[in-house]
Design a protein around this motif. Structure first.
Motif, mmCIF file in Angstrom:
data_model
loop_
_atom_site.group_PDB
_atom_site.id
_atom_site.type_symbol
_atom_site.label_atom_id
_atom_site.label_comp_id
_atom_site.label_asym_id
_atom_site.label_seq_id
_atom_site.Cartn_x
_atom_site.Cartn_y
_atom_site.Cartn_z
ATOM 1 N N PRO A 153 -36.112 -75.817 -27.133
ATOM 2 C CA PRO A 153 -37.131 -75.643 -28.171
ATOM 3 C C PRO A 153 -36.480 -75.760 -29.544
ATOM 4 O O PRO A 153 -36.096 -74.765 -30.170
ATOM 5 N N GLU A 154 -36.334 -76.969 -30.033
ATOM 6 C CA GLU A 154 -35.501 -77.207 -31.216
ATOM 7 C C GLU A 154 -36.022 -76.504 -32.469
ATOM 8 O O GLU A 154 -35.237 -76.138 -33.337
ATOM 9 N N ARG A 155 -37.325 -76.312 -32.579
ATOM 10 C CA ARG A 155 -37.841 -75.597 -33.754
ATOM 11 C C ARG A 155 -37.485 -74.122 -33.712
ATOM 12 O O ARG A 155 -37.374 -73.479 -34.762
ATOM 13 N N LEU A 156 -37.304 -73.591 -32.519
ATOM 14 C CA LEU A 156 -36.907 -72.190 -32.396
ATOM 15 C C LEU A 156 -35.394 -72.010 -32.505
ATOM 16 O O LEU A 156 -34.925 -70.905 -32.756
ATOM 17 N N LEU A 157 -34.657 -73.100 -32.292
ATOM 18 C CA LEU A 157 -33.187 -73.024 -32.261
ATOM 19 C C LEU A 157 -32.586 -74.026 -33.238
ATOM 20 O O LEU A 157 -31.946 -75.002 -32.835
ATOM 21 N N PRO A 158 -32.732 -73.794 -34.539
ATOM 22 C CA PRO A 158 -32.243 -74.777 -35.515
ATOM 23 C C PRO A 158 -30.729 -74.795 -35.668
ATOM 24 O O PRO A 158 -30.163 -75.775 -36.152
ATOM 25 N N LYS A 159 -30.061 -73.724 -35.290
ATOM 26 C CA LYS A 159 -28.606 -73.649 -35.451
ATOM 27 C C LYS A 159 -27.920 -74.227 -34.213
ATOM 28 O O LYS A 159 -28.195 -73.808 -33.091
ATOM 29 N N ARG A 160 -27.031 -75.171 -34.430
ATOM 30 C CA ARG A 160 -26.329 -75.823 -33.322
ATOM 31 C C ARG A 160 -24.863 -75.974 -33.685
ATOM 32 O O ARG A 160 -24.518 -76.322 -34.821
ATOM 33 N N GLY A 161 -23.976 -75.713 -32.688
ATOM 34 C CA GLY A 161 -22.556 -75.871 -32.939
ATOM 35 C C GLY A 161 -21.782 -76.004 -31.651
ATOM 36 O O GLY A 161 -22.238 -75.581 -30.582
ATOM 37 N N PRO A 162 -20.592 -76.608 -31.715
ATOM 38 C CA PRO A 162 -19.789 -76.792 -30.498
ATOM 39 C C PRO A 162 -19.107 -75.488 -30.071
ATOM 40 O O PRO A 162 -18.796 -74.629 -30.888
ATOM 41 N N ILE A 163 -18.926 -75.348 -28.766
ATOM 42 C CA ILE A 163 -18.102 -74.294 -28.192
ATOM 43 C C ILE A 163 -17.165 -74.966 -27.208
ATOM 44 O O ILE A 163 -17.399 -76.120 -26.824
ATOM 45 N N PRO A 164 -16.100 -74.334 -26.774
ATOM 46 C CA PRO A 164 -15.205 -74.974 -25.796
ATOM 47 C C PRO A 164 -15.970 -75.392 -24.536
ATOM 48 O O PRO A 164 -16.587 -74.569 -23.873
ATOM 49 N N GLY A 165 -15.971 -76.694 -24.274
ATOM 50 C CA GLY A 165 -16.619 -77.205 -23.081
ATOM 51 C C GLY A 165 -18.119 -77.334 -23.165
ATOM 52 O O GLY A 165 -18.770 -77.577 -22.147
ATOM 53 N N GLY A 166 -18.698 -77.203 -24.357
ATOM 54 C CA GLY A 166 -20.144 -77.292 -24.408
ATOM 55 C C GLY A 166 -20.731 -77.135 -25.785
ATOM 56 O O GLY A 166 -20.078 -77.416 -26.801
ATOM 57 N N THR A 167 -21.970 -76.630 -25.840
ATOM 58 C CA THR A 167 -22.723 -76.524 -27.084
ATOM 59 C C THR A 167 -23.504 -75.213 -27.095
ATOM 60 O O THR A 167 -23.970 -74.756 -26.046
ATOM 61 N N ARG A 168 -23.653 -74.660 -28.296
ATOM 62 C CA ARG A 168 -24.450 -73.438 -28.473
ATOM 63 C C ARG A 168 -25.577 -73.707 -29.443
ATOM 64 O O ARG A 168 -25.390 -74.328 -30.493
ATOM 65 N N TRP A 169 -26.784 -73.222 -29.103
ATOM 66 C CA TRP A 169 -27.945 -73.284 -29.981
ATOM 67 C C TRP A 169 -28.428 -71.860 -30.240
ATOM 68 O O TRP A 169 -28.422 -71.020 -29.344
ATOM 69 N N GLN A 170 -28.858 -71.607 -31.479
ATOM 70 C CA GLN A 170 -29.337 -70.277 -31.825
ATOM 71 C C GLN A 170 -30.548 -70.354 -32.741
ATOM 72 O O GLN A 170 -30.746 -71.343 -33.463
ATOM 73 N N SER A 171 -31.340 -69.289 -32.693
ATOM 74 C CA SER A 171 -32.443 -69.155 -33.641
ATOM 75 C C SER A 171 -31.874 -68.787 -35.002
ATOM 76 O O SER A 171 -30.718 -68.338 -35.119
#
Length: 451
Positions: free
Chosen positions: A137-155
């Motif tokens: 749900p990209e409108r709910l999770l505008p914050k995005r950043g890399p983590i080791p081995g993957g990706t993190r999304w946050q509100s």
């Protein structure tokens, strides 16, 4: 590999009577507790016929829309069952419609589902960081950043976090991840856990939050999905959790594996749970065995030795002797008292689930099919009741049965019943629920029903 992982996930969930949200194919469901035969519901049968006449893509689209309208808490499979029927009925009642599945009703439902999906900005696409595919749900999770081995999304406010993560072969194992996720801590309570050779799932709660974690094993290592969110958002975000889980594909680029023919079906959940209270004597709830004409325990025939409205004592010839029954609780429940429920699961093993006993005698716990009749122990290890009955169609969220409230048979009624049957209970002594659970694990038995 992708299909083999999904098949393993389905088989594991089916063994525990779960509707596996993270799978994309239908699997055989375990036998439900025996119930009285009822005449077919004409409205249900008509809706089923109309649903099954639709192409598979349209059937899945209807279920997906019901997830987004908040009416369906289950896997999108394209198959029709009670949950889909109840969801359609709930949507019709709320929307003021007159039909379940005619063209106009389907169009209105699909429009409502699309509106909710678009409002969240839900998009399914690959995540290069982890190699997985998932919907977000990209409108709910505008914050995005890399983590080791993957990706993190946050509100924006940090109250929702979604992570897709991978580990290369040899870096870790499902066993290690499972041990870490289920390790007890004072701040976090595991509400559900399941491990199979090629996947695991763990749900947990803290004082303020909820989490849902799934990992799958494949030729390229481990890949997983983690969702964490504030409890205050559960009413609206639970449906998004289901949508994300439905969309998650851990190994999208793996070649399909040759289907494995299972010669022996996975064990079914028992119809009920019993507590061995004397040699050849098993105590359980009468409601849990309602309609069960031929109970069996450990493959042995059982007959009803004594019964009353709420309790049954089974006589099972040849059943191994058990330890002395636990001490009965003498006082009533207090508000939100911590307790432990021990129930039999598929295959005969005993499992313990934490719960809370209310002053009205009802219990809240994350129980699984077959828990009807399961004994409840307080913090001192005293038998404080039995779970009265487990629903034949429990509510599920993201493929697992969340904590729910169940009626219980109180200790004082159990004591009077056993005394009338000539079974002596021990006097109250000190101890803990954990020590009692370890001691009585062999006394917890599954009760099956023959048709």
């Amino acid at each position: 590999m992708a299909r083999r992982v999904r098949a393993g996930w389905m088989a594991g969930c089916a063994a525990l009577g779960l509707a596996p949200v993270l799978a994309l194919a239908q699997a055989p469901k375990p036998a439900a507790p025996a119930a009285k035969t009822t005449a077919p519901d004409p409205a249900f049968e008509a809706a089923k016929a109309a649903f099954e006449a639709l192409p598979e893509a349209e059937r899945r689209g209807v279920q997906d829309a019901l997830v987004w309208t908040g009416d369906l808490n289950a896997v999108v499979t394209g198959t029709f069952g009670k949950r889909t029927y109840d969801a359609l009925s709930a949507y019709r009642t709320r929307s003021g419609g007159t039909a379940l599945l005619d063209a106009a009703a389907r169009a209105a439902l699909l429009k409502a589902g699309a509106a909710a999906r678009n409002q969240a900005g839900f998009v399914i696409k690959p995540d290069p960081g982890s190699g997985t595919v998932l919907g977000l749900p990209e409108r709910l999770l505008p914050k995005r950043g890399p983590i080791p081995g993957g990706t993190r999304w946050q509100s924006a406010d940090g109250r929702i976090t979604v992570e897709a993560k991978s580990f290369p072969p040899g870096e870790t194992s499902l066993d290690a991840v499972f041990a870490r996720l289920t390790a007890p801590t004072p701040e976090r309570r595991v509400t559900y856990k399941l491990q199979r050779p090629d996947f695991l799932v763990v749900t947990a709660e803290t004082a303020t939050g909820k989490s849902y974690i799934r990992y799958a094993a494949g030729e390229t290592g481990l890949r997983g999905l983690t969702l964490g969110y504030d409890k205050g958002l559960a009413e609206t975000f639970d449906r998004v959790v289901i949508a994300i889980a439905n969309s998650f594909v851990p190994f999208p680029n793996s070649a399909p594996a040759t289907p494995v023919v299972r010669l022996v079906p996975p064990p079914a959940a028992p119809a009920a749970t019993g507590l061995t209270v004397a040699a050849g004597r098993v105590l359980t709830s009468a409601a849990a065995l309602d309609g069960c004409a031929s109970p069996r325990v450990g493959g042995r025939s059982a007959r009803i030795a004594t019964r009353e409205a709420a309790l049954i004592l089974l006589d099972v010839a040849g059943l191994p002797d058990a330890v002395a029954p636990p001490a009965l609780r003498r006082e009533g429940a207090v508000s939100s008292e911590a307790v432990l429920v021990m129930s039999a699961e598929a295959g005969g093993a005993a499992t313990a689930a934490p719960g809370a006993l209310a002053a009205d005698g009802r219990i809240t716990a994350p129980l699984q099919p077959g828990a009807g009749g399961a004994p409840i122990f307080d913090g001192a290890g005293h038998l404080t009741g039995l779970v009265s009955v487990y629903p034949s169609a429990p509510r599920m969220v993201a493929g697992v049965v969340p904590p729910a409230r169940y009626d219980a048979v109180p200790a004082e009624r159990i004591g009077a019943f056993l005394a009338s049957a000539g079974v002596t209970t021990t006097a109250a002594t000190g101890g803990t629920a954990g020590a009692t659970a370890a001691k009585l694990a062999g006394a917890i038995v599954g009760i099956a029903c023959q048709p």
